[in-house]
Design a protein around this motif. Structure first.
Motif, PDB file in Angstrom:
ATOM      1  N   ASP A  29       0.830  -1.198   0.000  1.00  0.00           N
ATOM      2  CA  ASP A  29       0.000   0.000   0.000  1.00  0.00           C
ATOM      3  C   ASP A  29       0.870   1.255   0.000  1.00  0.00           C
ATOM      4  OD1 ASP A  29      -2.650   1.343   0.290  1.00  0.00           O
ATOM      5  OD2 ASP A  29      -1.812   1.956   2.210  1.00  0.00           O
ATOM      6  N   VAL A  30       1.918   1.263   0.819  1.00  0.00           N
ATOM      7  CA  VAL A  30       2.844   2.397   0.838  1.00  0.00           C
ATOM      8  C   VAL A  30       3.491   2.585  -0.529  1.00  0.00           C
ATOM      9  CG1 VAL A  30       5.013   3.265   1.827  1.00  0.00           C
ATOM     10  CG2 VAL A  30       3.309   2.190   3.312  1.00  0.00           C
ATOM     11  N   LEU A  31       3.741   1.487  -1.226  1.00  0.00           N
ATOM     12  CA  LEU A  31       4.413   1.529  -2.526  1.00  0.00           C
ATOM     13  C   LEU A  31       3.430   1.705  -3.691  1.00  0.00           C
ATOM     14  CD1 LEU A  31       7.029  -1.309  -1.906  1.00  0.00           C
ATOM     15  CD2 LEU A  31       7.502   1.149  -2.085  1.00  0.00           C
ATOM     16  N   ARG A 141      10.564   5.951  -0.530  1.00  0.00           N
ATOM     17  CA  ARG A 141       9.567   5.815   0.542  1.00  0.00           C
ATOM     18  C   ARG A 141      10.214   5.661   1.922  1.00  0.00           C
ATOM     19  NH1 ARG A 141       7.187   6.453  -3.672  1.00  0.00           N
ATOM     20  NH2 ARG A 141       4.997   5.924  -4.121  1.00  0.00           N
ATOM     21  N   THR A 142      11.526   5.467   1.957  1.00  0.00           N
ATOM     22  CA  THR A 142      12.203   5.224   3.227  1.00  0.00           C
ATOM     23  C   THR A 142      12.313   6.503   4.044  1.00  0.00           C
ATOM     24  OG1 THR A 142      13.460   3.396   2.261  1.00  0.00           O
ATOM     25  CG2 THR A 142      14.322   4.370   4.294  1.00  0.00           C
ATOM     26  N   GLU A 143      11.757   6.483   5.264  1.00  0.00           N
ATOM     27  CA  GLU A 143      11.755   7.655   6.132  1.00  0.00           C
ATOM     28  C   GLU A 143      12.719   7.520   7.309  1.00  0.00           C
ATOM     29  OE1 GLU A 143       7.788   8.276   7.460  1.00  0.00           O
ATOM     30  OE2 GLU A 143       6.974   8.641   5.436  1.00  0.00           O
ATOM     31  N   ARG A 144      13.047   6.310   7.656  1.00  0.00           N
ATOM     32  CA  ARG A 144      13.829   6.054   8.872  1.00  0.00           C
ATOM     33  C   ARG A 144      15.279   5.764   8.503  1.00  0.00           C
ATOM     34  NH1 ARG A 144      11.330   1.984  13.377  1.00  0.00           N
ATOM     35  NH2 ARG A 144      12.473   2.756  15.193  1.00  0.00           N
ATOM     36  N   ASP A 145      16.202   6.283   9.282  1.00  0.00           N
ATOM     37  CA  ASP A 145      17.621   6.033   9.045  1.00  0.00           C
ATOM     38  C   ASP A 145      17.964   4.622   9.524  1.00  0.00           C
ATOM     39  OD1 ASP A 145      20.346   5.997   8.811  1.00  0.00           O
ATOM     40  OD2 ASP A 145      20.697   7.868   9.888  1.00  0.00           O
ATOM     41  N   GLY A 267       8.411   3.850   8.141  1.00  0.00           N
ATOM     42  CA  GLY A 267       7.767   4.598   9.209  1.00  0.00           C
ATOM     43  C   GLY A 267       6.483   3.980   9.723  1.00  0.00           C
ATOM     44  N   CYS A 268       6.191   2.737   9.335  1.00  0.00           N
ATOM     45  CA  CYS A 268       4.996   2.060   9.848  1.00  0.00           C
ATOM     46  C   CYS A 268       5.204   1.698  11.320  1.00  0.00           C
ATOM     47  CB  CYS A 268       4.725   0.784   9.049  1.00  0.00           C
ATOM     48  SG  CYS A 268       4.457   1.056   7.273  1.00  0.00           S
TER      49      CYS A 268
END
Length: 307
Positions: A29-31, A141-145, A267-268
């Motif tokens: 869904d995010v993608l 889509r990657t939000e987290r390091d 970020g889920c």
């Protein structure tokens, strides 16, 4: 661009691997990928039916392919479970050159007014992530390091054997590419495609436990083993204490599904990814979920305090 797929969860993803199903749906869904579950789908036969009936081995998965062809307006089927993927793909590959087998299958399917033509195309999650979604979209889509995270990519043996459709069965790299797109470092090791023992855990547990022990030991320096197979996941999670007696590590080795790790990077939340269902998450992994993996020092301090 939105991708549309028929979705075949299979039996495991509704029971023992429900967290795999939930995280696949969440991540796709995010993608911007739209999944439509196949209406009235049924079991693919797993590995048990082959000892009962050769024809049923083909008819059970073929029924699901026929449902897609008859009831849905898409051809590509996302299949997360490695065993389900192999069973559905076997129908495609073996009927391609065996028209007698195809006729036998369709004779059996005719009792439900179904017919398989070869149009429906089962595709594994890794295939779709690499060849449809692409690493660029995953990275975007990657939000987290995730820069401090090291993962042991574990493919198992069923995705690419005997049909190497989208990757090299001896040196698979599709999951490595996904991990790198997330900013994660894949660990170099030799057991990424080694069999976990599968259902031998029931019939010949000593053989399966030796295999699980080797895999766990080889990946023990990683932050987690990352899987895409429900059977592999449960063998590597549930039998760690027994595997210690066969040379496996005595400390917990974290084992997660690839879409669970992707979801964390996107970020889920832990609840959205059902990480509470995972049976083996080491203190370091749990600390990383809360604080992030980029700062190694703070994680070490947290793990020491928890211990």
């Amino acid at each position: 661009m939105t991708h549309h797929y028929a979705y075949y969860p299979g039996c495991s993803l509704l029971e023992s691997a429900v967290e795999y199903d939930r995280s696949v749906r969440q991540v796709m869904d995010v993608l911007d990928a739209e999944l439509t579950e196949i209406p009235d789908w049924t079991c693919c036969g797993a590995s048990a039916v082959e000892s009962v009936s050769r024809l049923l081995t083909y008819v059970l998965p073929a029924r699901n392919l026929a449902l897609v062809e008859q009831l849905m307006d898409v051809d590509d089927i996302l299949v997360p479970c490695s065993a389900c993927y192999l069973n559905l793909l076997r129908v495609v590959e073996d009927t391609r050159h065996d028209k007698k087998l195809l006729a036998e299958i369709n004779e059996a399917l005719s009792v439900e007014d179904l017919r398989y033509t070869g149009r429906a195309k089962p595709r594994h999650l890794l295939d779709i992530l690499i060849n449809d979604v692409g690493t660029g979209a995953i990275a975007a889509r990657t939000e987290r390091d995730m820069g401090g995270f090291t993962a042991a990519a574990y493919y198992g043996c069923q995705i690419l054997r005997p049909y190497p459709v989208f990757d090299d069965p001896k040196q698979p790299r599709s999951m490595h590419l996904v991990l790198e797109a997330l900013g994660i470092k894949p660990m170099a090791w030799d057991d990424e495609a080694r069999c976990c023992g599968a259902s031998l855990m029931v019939t010949k547990p000593e053989a399966a436990l030796a295999s699980v022990a080797r895999i766990l030991d080889g990946a023990s320096q990683a932050d987690a083993i990352v899987t895409v197979c429900p059977m592999c996941q449960i063998n590597l999670e549930a039998y760690q204490s027994k595997a210690a007696g066969y040379g496996g590590p005595r400390e917990t080795v974290s084992v997660v599904y690839l879409p669970q790790l992707m979801g964390l990077a996107f970020g889920c939340t832990e609840d959205e990814l059902m990480l509470n269902k995972n049976m083996s998450l080491a203190p370091r992994f749990r600390a990383g979920m809360r604080q992030g993996w980029a700062t190694q020092g703070s994680l070490e301090e947290t793990v020491v305090e928890e211990a």
